[in-house]
Write an enzyme that holds these catalytic residues in place. Structure first.
Site, mmCIF file in Angstrom:
data_model
loop_
_atom_site.group_PDB
_atom_site.id
_atom_site.type_symbol
_atom_site.label_atom_id
_atom_site.label_comp_id
_atom_site.label_asym_id
_atom_site.label_seq_id
_atom_site.Cartn_x
_atom_site.Cartn_y
_atom_site.Cartn_z
ATOM 1 N N GLY A 257 80.085 39.224 38.722
ATOM 2 C CA GLY A 257 80.667 40.144 37.744
ATOM 3 C C GLY A 257 82.061 39.715 37.325
ATOM 4 O O GLY A 257 82.353 39.569 36.142
ATOM 5 N N ALA A 258 82.921 39.513 38.324
ATOM 6 C CA ALA A 258 84.307 39.180 38.046
ATOM 7 C C ALA A 258 84.980 38.763 39.349
ATOM 8 O O ALA A 258 84.381 38.890 40.421
ATOM 9 C CB ALA A 258 85.035 40.388 37.463
ATOM 10 N N MET A 259 86.226 38.305 39.227
ATOM 11 C CA MET A 259 86.952 37.810 40.408
ATOM 12 C C MET A 259 88.398 38.271 40.380
ATOM 13 O O MET A 259 89.076 38.163 39.373
ATOM 14 C CB MET A 259 86.855 36.277 40.429
ATOM 15 N N GLU A 294 88.108 45.190 40.316
ATOM 16 C CA GLU A 294 88.978 44.008 40.467
ATOM 17 C C GLU A 294 90.431 44.441 40.608
ATOM 18 O O GLU A 294 91.182 43.878 41.404
ATOM 19 C CB GLU A 294 88.806 43.038 39.295
ATOM 20 N N HIS A 297 91.171 45.669 44.123
ATOM 21 C CA HIS A 297 91.309 44.580 45.099
ATOM 22 C C HIS A 297 92.765 44.162 45.293
ATOM 23 O O HIS A 297 93.088 43.538 46.307
ATOM 24 C CB HIS A 297 90.531 43.345 44.641
HETATM 25 N N1 PHE Z 1 85.084 38.932 44.855
HETATM 26 C C1 PHE Z 1 84.372 39.200 43.628
HETATM 27 C C2 PHE Z 1 84.271 40.716 43.532
HETATM 28 O O1 PHE Z 1 83.775 41.461 43.976
HETATM 29 C C3 PHE Z 1 82.994 38.690 43.554
HETATM 30 C C4 PHE Z 1 82.868 37.221 43.556
HETATM 31 C C5 PHE Z 1 82.534 36.548 44.715
HETATM 32 C C6 PHE Z 1 83.041 36.498 42.402
HETATM 33 C C7 PHE Z 1 82.400 35.188 44.748
HETATM 34 C C8 PHE Z 1 82.888 35.141 42.411
HETATM 35 C C9 PHE Z 1 82.579 34.480 43.586
HETATM 36 O O2 PHE Z 1 84.776 41.482 43.156
HETATM 37 ZN ZN ZN Z 2 84.914 42.870 45.017
#
Ligand code: PHE
Ligand code: ZN
Length: 516
Positions: A257-259, A294, A297
């Site tokens: 989805g996103a990072m 995001e 996080h």
């Molecule tokens: N950490 C990201 C998320 O939840 C997900 C993700 C994991 C994106 C690995 C790319 C690679 O919100």
């Molecule tokens: Zn996440």
């Protein structure tokens, strides 16, 4: 092909060396990219008798130059990294590597999408950029300098605050120590939607959403969502943003989805772009939820991060819980809960009863990328939700406050999180930890004999069981939360009329199957 090797949670060892500062310099060309990393390493004071050697991860890298404190070091190239020997206790390593984003189709490390450069480093992508300690418990302050052809790549982005920007070059400085999986770089010819948000302590944050030029008209809803996320995290959790700028970049080629890269989120464009003429209500809600996720996080994942990848649910379970609460507070709580529980019962319950079943905190992995699952994310969020149900909103906030007080700037474990919840509330979670360590969905039984209720379960887990009692006309007589623990437990409701009806597992207060 060599046989893939499993990594075990119980084998965790802190790193022999840690990192003070990471200075990166990227020269982006059409046929190659040169990366120079100047990294200040020092022996981990917490490791007794550390060896004077160090293994750095690296993958698909061409080593161009390597210097330690200005001299040729003693090193050996391996197929998965670089072994350094005869090291001093404190040194500066300067490495130049050549990489090929223009032919990188792995969607990891530095790659190109629609002619623009972007990165993906979680979980193990940074090792495709330079030789490094590619593990989440090694945090450092990053400076990133990017140079590129100004005509093709006028926009040059990385984490933190912008120090310097001239045509063809930009320097970014991120003052918050972070592991390399949160590193990001973007270079391209992008349009931007700009806004600002003033935090409750009065700091003005520049908000920027970068997209391909033809998509700029579809970014308005994403920007409104972002401002709602900033405001909600202040209101509900007291958490403020901590840099001068927050950027979102939408790209078409993205695995997930996103990072949540620090200050520079990279999104699959489907979670940013909404054409108001065609997007449905649920498209809008999903965009808002992912933008919130995001953003959230920044505290749950970035300021406090994971000791190792087995702790992935520490950030993901908690952040999914937070994004669920965001949607619930802003829209219809009951509809959000019904949607989430439906998805959990169809998708996560299926995962948990099939060949892919694994605990919320796995014990081993071969390929970490295969553990970004419904279990780690959605069941992980249910486990956090049970803690919330057991402690109540005020108790949960007390626990989270202690968690941030204690662990800000550190890489920690799920046990640390539960311990903070436990200490702040004087609540014993010992019997709760099976939720993290055991795969599968427990089946519970409820027997009623003249309003003496017997609840039994296959193991001895603690969980909250919300209930209500109705009379034969359907009026509510009583409601509450039972705390189930042990294999079998009795609850006496014999004060209630003989013909009353019980309504069990309200709000789906535990991820269980109910068997009458
Ligand atoms: N950490 C990201 C998320 O939840 C997900 C993700 C994991 C994106 C690995 C790319 C690679 O919100
Ligand atoms: Zn996440």
């Amino acid at each position: 092909m060599s046989k893939p090797e499993a990594i075990y949670r119980q084998d965790y060892q802190p790193s022999d060396y840690l990192i003070h500062t990471t200075e990166l310099s990227f020269e982006l060309f059409e046929n190659e990219t040169l990366v120079t990393a100047k990294v200040h390493y020092y022996q981990n004071p917490k490791v007794k008798n550390p060896p004077n050697s160090l293994f750095l991860n690296g993958k698909n890298l061409e080593l161009i130059e390597i210097l330690i404190d200005g001299f040729q070091p003693d090193y050996q190239l391996k197929n998965d990294g670089l072994q350094l020997k005869n090291l001093p206790a404190d040194f500066v390593l300067e490495i130049t590597t050549k990489i090929h984003p223009e032919t990188n189709t792995s969607l990891n490390g530095l790659y190109k999408t629609s002619g623009n450069f972007c990165t993906q480093c979680e979980a193990h992508g940074f090792r495709q950029i330079t030789y490094y300690l590619d593990r989440p418990d090694v945090l450092s302050v990053f400076t990133t300098r990017i140079t590129a052809d100004f005509k093709r790549y006028p926009i040059l982005l990385s984490n933190g605050n912008l120090l310097e920007n001239q045509p063809g070059t930009a320097t970014w400085f991120d003052p918050h120590p972070k592991p390399c999986y949160l590193f990001a770089l973007v270079a391209g010819d992008l349009a931007v939607l700009q806004d600002t948000f003033t935090t409750k302590s009065g700091a003005e944050v520049a908000l920027k959403i970068y997209v391909e030029k033809h998509n700029i008209s579809k970014t308005k809803f994403a920007m409104e969502s972002l401002k709602r996320a900033f405001a909600w995290d202040e209101r509900r959790f007291g958490l403020e943003y901590d840099l001068e700028i927050y950027m979102i970049v939408a790209v078409d080629d993205f695995n997930m989805g996103a990072m949540e890269n620090k200050g520079l989120n990279i999104f699959n464009s489907k979670y940013v772009l909404a054409n108001p003429d065609t997007a449905t209500d649920s498209d809008f809600i999903n965009i808002e939820a992912v933008i919130g996720h995001e953003y959230f996080h920044n505290w749950t994942g970035n300021r406090v991060t994971c000791q190792d990848w087995f702790q992935l649910s520490l950030k993901e379970g908690l952040t999914v819980f937070r994004d669920q609460e965001f949607t619930s507070d802003l829209h219809a709580r009951s509809i959000k809960r019904i949607t989430d529980v439906k998805a959990l019962r169809t998708l996560q319950f299926a995962e948990d009863s099939g060949p892919m079943a694994h605990p919320v905190r796995p014990e081993s992995y071969i390929e970490m990328n295969n553990f970004y699952t419904m279990t780690v994310y959605e069941k992980g969020a249910e486990v956090v939700r049970m803690i919330h149900t057991l402690l109540g909103e005020a108790g949960f906030q007390r626990g989270l406050k202690l968690y941030f007080q204690r662990y800000d700037g550190q890489a920690v474990t799920i046990d640390d999180f539960v311990e903070a919840m436990s200490e702040a509330n004087n609540f014993d979670f010992a019997d709760f930890m099976a939720w993290y360590s055991t795969s599968g969905t427990p089946q519970i039984r409820i027997k009623n004999s003249a309003n003496k209720i017997t609840i039994s379960q296959p193991d001895e887990r603690l969980f909250p069981l919300k209930y209500g009692v109705l009379d034969c006309e359907g009026s509510e007589l009583e409601s509450g939360v039972l705390i189930m623990k042990g294999k079998q437990k009795q609850f006496d409701f014999s004060h209630l009329p003989a013909d009353c009806r019980f309504s069990w597992l309200r709000d789906f207060s535990a991820p269980v199957k109910l068997k009458p």
